[in-house]
Design a protein around this motif. Structure first.
Motif, mmCIF file in Angstrom:
data_model
loop_
_atom_site.group_PDB
_atom_site.id
_atom_site.type_symbol
_atom_site.label_atom_id
_atom_site.label_comp_id
_atom_site.label_asym_id
_atom_site.label_seq_id
_atom_site.Cartn_x
_atom_site.Cartn_y
_atom_site.Cartn_z
ATOM 1 N N SER A 33 6.085 1.831 -13.761
ATOM 2 C CA SER A 33 6.888 2.123 -12.581
ATOM 3 C C SER A 33 5.906 1.233 -11.172
ATOM 4 O O SER A 33 6.422 2.079 -10.252
ATOM 5 C CB SER A 33 5.782 3.625 -12.314
ATOM 6 N N THR A 34 5.225 0.888 -11.066
ATOM 7 C CA THR A 34 4.953 -0.115 -10.235
ATOM 8 C C THR A 34 5.638 -1.023 -9.277
ATOM 9 O O THR A 34 6.691 -1.896 -9.794
ATOM 10 C CB THR A 34 3.887 -1.098 -10.388
ATOM 11 N N PRO A 35 6.008 -0.371 -8.167
ATOM 12 C CA PRO A 35 7.092 -0.780 -7.198
ATOM 13 C C PRO A 35 7.136 -2.726 -7.547
ATOM 14 O O PRO A 35 6.185 -3.093 -6.723
ATOM 15 C CB PRO A 35 7.606 -0.673 -5.916
ATOM 16 N N ILE A 42 -7.657 -6.261 9.355
ATOM 17 C CA ILE A 42 -6.614 -5.575 8.868
ATOM 18 C C ILE A 42 -6.654 -4.477 8.786
ATOM 19 O O ILE A 42 -8.158 -3.614 8.108
ATOM 20 C CB ILE A 42 -6.161 -6.225 7.585
ATOM 21 N N ASN A 43 -6.767 -3.522 9.614
ATOM 22 C CA ASN A 43 -7.084 -2.176 9.704
ATOM 23 C C ASN A 43 -5.408 -1.268 9.065
ATOM 24 O O ASN A 43 -4.555 -0.586 9.737
ATOM 25 C CB ASN A 43 -7.042 -1.354 11.485
ATOM 26 N N ILE A 44 -5.738 -0.340 8.308
ATOM 27 C CA ILE A 44 -4.618 0.518 8.151
ATOM 28 C C ILE A 44 -5.674 2.604 7.679
ATOM 29 O O ILE A 44 -6.176 2.533 7.748
ATOM 30 C CB ILE A 44 -4.784 0.392 6.307
ATOM 31 N N VAL A 77 0.687 -0.957 0.095
ATOM 32 C CA VAL A 77 0.094 -0.125 0.234
ATOM 33 C C VAL A 77 1.107 0.941 -0.514
ATOM 34 O O VAL A 77 0.756 2.245 -0.446
ATOM 35 C CB VAL A 77 -0.842 0.091 0.718
ATOM 36 N N PHE A 78 2.340 1.089 0.859
ATOM 37 C CA PHE A 78 2.224 2.553 1.091
ATOM 38 C C PHE A 78 3.986 2.601 0.340
ATOM 39 O O PHE A 78 5.205 4.149 0.288
ATOM 40 C CB PHE A 78 3.550 2.963 2.319
ATOM 41 N N ILE A 79 4.425 1.845 -0.279
ATOM 42 C CA ILE A 79 5.416 1.744 -0.653
ATOM 43 C C ILE A 79 5.293 1.337 -2.551
ATOM 44 O O ILE A 79 5.291 2.305 -3.434
ATOM 45 C CB ILE A 79 6.654 0.282 -1.191
ATOM 46 N N ALA A 80 4.455 0.274 -2.952
ATOM 47 C CA ALA A 80 3.874 0.612 -4.712
ATOM 48 C C ALA A 80 2.845 1.155 -5.011
ATOM 49 O O ALA A 80 2.264 0.971 -5.923
ATOM 50 C CB ALA A 80 3.220 -1.460 -4.840
ATOM 51 N N LYS A 81 2.377 1.276 -3.493
ATOM 52 C CA LYS A 81 0.717 2.602 -3.747
ATOM 53 C C LYS A 81 -0.502 1.338 -4.877
ATOM 54 O O LYS A 81 -1.480 2.195 -5.016
ATOM 55 C CB LYS A 81 1.221 3.384 -4.464
ATOM 56 N N ARG A 82 -0.463 0.214 -3.695
ATOM 57 C CA ARG A 82 -1.415 -0.486 -4.359
ATOM 58 C C ARG A 82 -2.848 -0.303 -3.853
ATOM 59 O O ARG A 82 -3.215 -0.020 -2.339
ATOM 60 C CB ARG A 82 -0.905 -1.651 -4.544
ATOM 61 N N ASP A 83 -4.162 -0.540 -3.990
ATOM 62 C CA ASP A 83 -5.585 -0.780 -3.586
ATOM 63 C C ASP A 83 -4.426 -1.775 -2.571
ATOM 64 O O ASP A 83 -4.976 -3.061 -2.935
ATOM 65 C CB ASP A 83 -6.064 -1.418 -4.117
ATOM 66 N N ALA A 84 -5.549 -1.032 -1.689
ATOM 67 C CA ALA A 84 -5.785 -2.125 -0.541
ATOM 68 C C ALA A 84 -5.886 -3.421 -0.339
ATOM 69 O O ALA A 84 -6.039 -4.716 0.169
ATOM 70 C CB ALA A 84 -5.952 -1.621 1.163
ATOM 71 N N ASP A 85 -7.549 -3.707 -0.431
ATOM 72 C CA ASP A 85 -8.234 -4.765 -1.179
ATOM 73 C C ASP A 85 -7.766 -5.434 -2.111
ATOM 74 O O ASP A 85 -8.142 -6.859 -1.767
ATOM 75 C CB ASP A 85 -9.926 -4.013 -1.405
ATOM 76 N N ALA A 86 -6.994 -5.136 -3.025
ATOM 77 C CA ALA A 86 -6.278 -5.841 -4.462
ATOM 78 C C ALA A 86 -5.496 -6.504 -3.291
ATOM 79 O O ALA A 86 -4.992 -7.516 -3.834
ATOM 80 C CB ALA A 86 -6.192 -5.088 -5.252
ATOM 81 N N VAL A 87 -4.844 -6.121 -2.283
ATOM 82 C CA VAL A 87 -3.327 -6.649 -1.861
ATOM 83 C C VAL A 87 -3.835 -7.734 -1.248
ATOM 84 O O VAL A 87 -3.245 -8.645 -0.933
ATOM 85 C CB VAL A 87 -2.784 -5.620 -1.523
ATOM 86 N N ILE A 88 -5.247 -7.319 -0.196
ATOM 87 C CA ILE A 88 -5.776 -8.274 0.680
ATOM 88 C C ILE A 88 -6.235 -9.256 -0.212
ATOM 89 O O ILE A 88 -5.588 -10.823 -0.013
ATOM 90 C CB ILE A 88 -6.523 -7.978 1.497
#
Length: 451
Positions: A183-185, A77-79, A49-60
């Protein structure tokens, strides 16, 4: 009837007591497996979320569910976007773990109340319109064979996130999975090991470390571990007891349970004489990171950025550390696909970049030299600098092919004789029969036809 009621009350009381005891156990003595799961989820969500700037729900729903399919729905999971912090607990109450983000340092597991002082965030780097690698602009090939290889779902493999092809110093082909771009880490997993070995090489070039150094840790004085050299750690022949398969020690303990990953690895007993047996070990990589950090001294925290990432223009690269400050050189480098292939091109050029020799002149050759003990019957599979050798693994590619490889089918194949660097990254199960081999063969064949 009265006896039945008494028995029912007794049963209910026993059940309630059992629930209470179970809850107390989970609260005060949660099992390592549960702590590891919540730590993994906290770290994975925080970094993506904070490095790659991805959507949190997608990561989960993808990364976390992929690794923890049995428990993901039971994790709360609390962000905290304001404090750039993630809290994870099993059923909202148990085995709570926290991960905290810091600029240029990524995410680290922390205690409940620990929020580090914040430095001013660095100014964002302007994306140059120069051709890659000086900038981000690319001129892609229109070769039909190459395009067919890049866009074939069977060759891409399930969960593909990035494929990039570099030939003669230019990106000639690339494709990305849904939700990802140039550009996605992306986490390199064990490809990080090779970057860590290069950082050790830079410390060697700076005169702060040597391959033949022994007596590496005071805790090893007076026992056979004192004979382990820096070269042994690089070649995965330290002899320290280690299992990457979950036997003993538990590999999850390294990143998810240990506050000091280097101490965790350092305290393993010897299972073989140093230098005699190949044993692939994330612990060796963490120990190597600790050693070059110790050698560099006060500037160690900034060393990856100042000595490697900035000179190569790897503006997205973030190498994460454990709570003690040891870089997790076995798996935790995030970088964009364009930056990962910058690193691959740097190795193809034998450690030279923009006319400057950043590594000892013969160091990449040393990294590629075979570890004889890694021969599994078809030639050595591993090089002395935490690299994989194509011929020993059975890849039908030019004999000079060497590779970075990581969990979930991450790969960078470097073929100096063809002036090629090929990257494939994704989230791909390793038990479904997918191999990157056919993708590499198709790309190499297409690039041969272009010459």
């Amino acid at each position: 009837m009265r006896l039945v009621l008494i028995m029912l009350k007794l049963i209910v009381a026993i059940v309630l007591l059992g629930v209470l005891v179970f809850s107390v156990w989970l609260t005060f003595i949660p099992p390592n497996g549960l702590l590891s799961a919540t730590a993994y989820a906290a770290k994975m969500v925080c970094s993506n979320v904070f490095i790659a700037k991805r959507d949190a729900d997608a990561v989960i729903m993808t990364d976390v569910a992929f690794a923890l399919p049995r428990v993901v729905k039971r994790l709360n999971i609390n962000i905290d976007n304001a404090n750039q912090r993630v809290e994870v607990a099993f059923r909202g109450l148990f085995a709570k773990r926290y991960a905290q983000y810091e600029e240029e340092r990524g995410c680290t597991l922390v205690s409940k109340g620990e929020i580090p002082d914040r430095a001013a965030p660095p100014s964002p780097s302007a994306m140059s319109d120069a051709l890659w690698p000086a900038g981000e602009r690319v001129q892609l090939s229109e070769d039909k064979r190459l395009l067919a290889a890049l866009n074939d779902p069977a060759l891409q493999g399930p969960g593909m996130r990035a494929i990039v092809v570099v030939q003669d110093g230019r990106i000639i082909g690339e494709t990305y999975g849904e939700g990802f771009n140039a550009s996605t880490p992306l986490q390199g997993w064990s490809m990080t090991k090779t970057v860590n070995a290069v950082l050790a090489g830079m410390a060697i070039k700076d005169g702060k470390l040597s391959l033949d150094r022994k007596n590496l840790f005071p805790q090893w004085a007076g026992d056979a571990r004192a004979d382990i050299s820096v070269a042994d750690l690089m070649a995965m022949t330290s002899g320290l007891q280690w299992s990457e398969d979950g036997d003993s020690p538990d590999p999850d303990g390294l990143e998810n349970l240990a506050n000091d990953a280097a101490a965790f690895a350092r305290d393993r007993p010897l299972a073989a004489s140093p230098g005699t047996k190949f044993n692939y070990s994330g612990g060796s990589s963490v120990l190597l990171a600790r050693l070059w950090q110790n050698a560099v001294g006060a500037n160690a925290r900034a060393y990856p950025q100042e000595r490697l990432f900035k000179p190569l223009g790897m503006t997205s690269a973030v190498l994460e550390a454990d709570p003690s400050g040891t870089f997790l050189g076995e798996a935790f480098l995030f970088a964009s696909a364009h930056d990962w292939v910058r690193f691959g091109e740097f190795l193809r050029l034998n450690g030279e970049w923009n006319g400057a020799q950043l590594l000892p002149p013969a160091f990449v050759d040393y990294m590629r030299s075979p570890v004889p003990a890694s021969d599994e019957g078809h030639g050595p599979v591993y090089g002395r600098g935490q690299l994989w050798l194509g011929p020993g693994q059975g890849f039908r590619l030019p004999a000079d092919t060497f590779m970075l490889q990581g969990h979930l089918r991450q790969v960078i194949a470097i073929i100096p004789s063809r002036k090629l660097v090929i990257l494939r990254m994704g989230l791909t199960r390793e038990d479904i029969g997918y191999s990157v081999a056919k993708l590499l063969y198709a790309i190499v064949a297409a690039c041969r036809s272009n010459k």
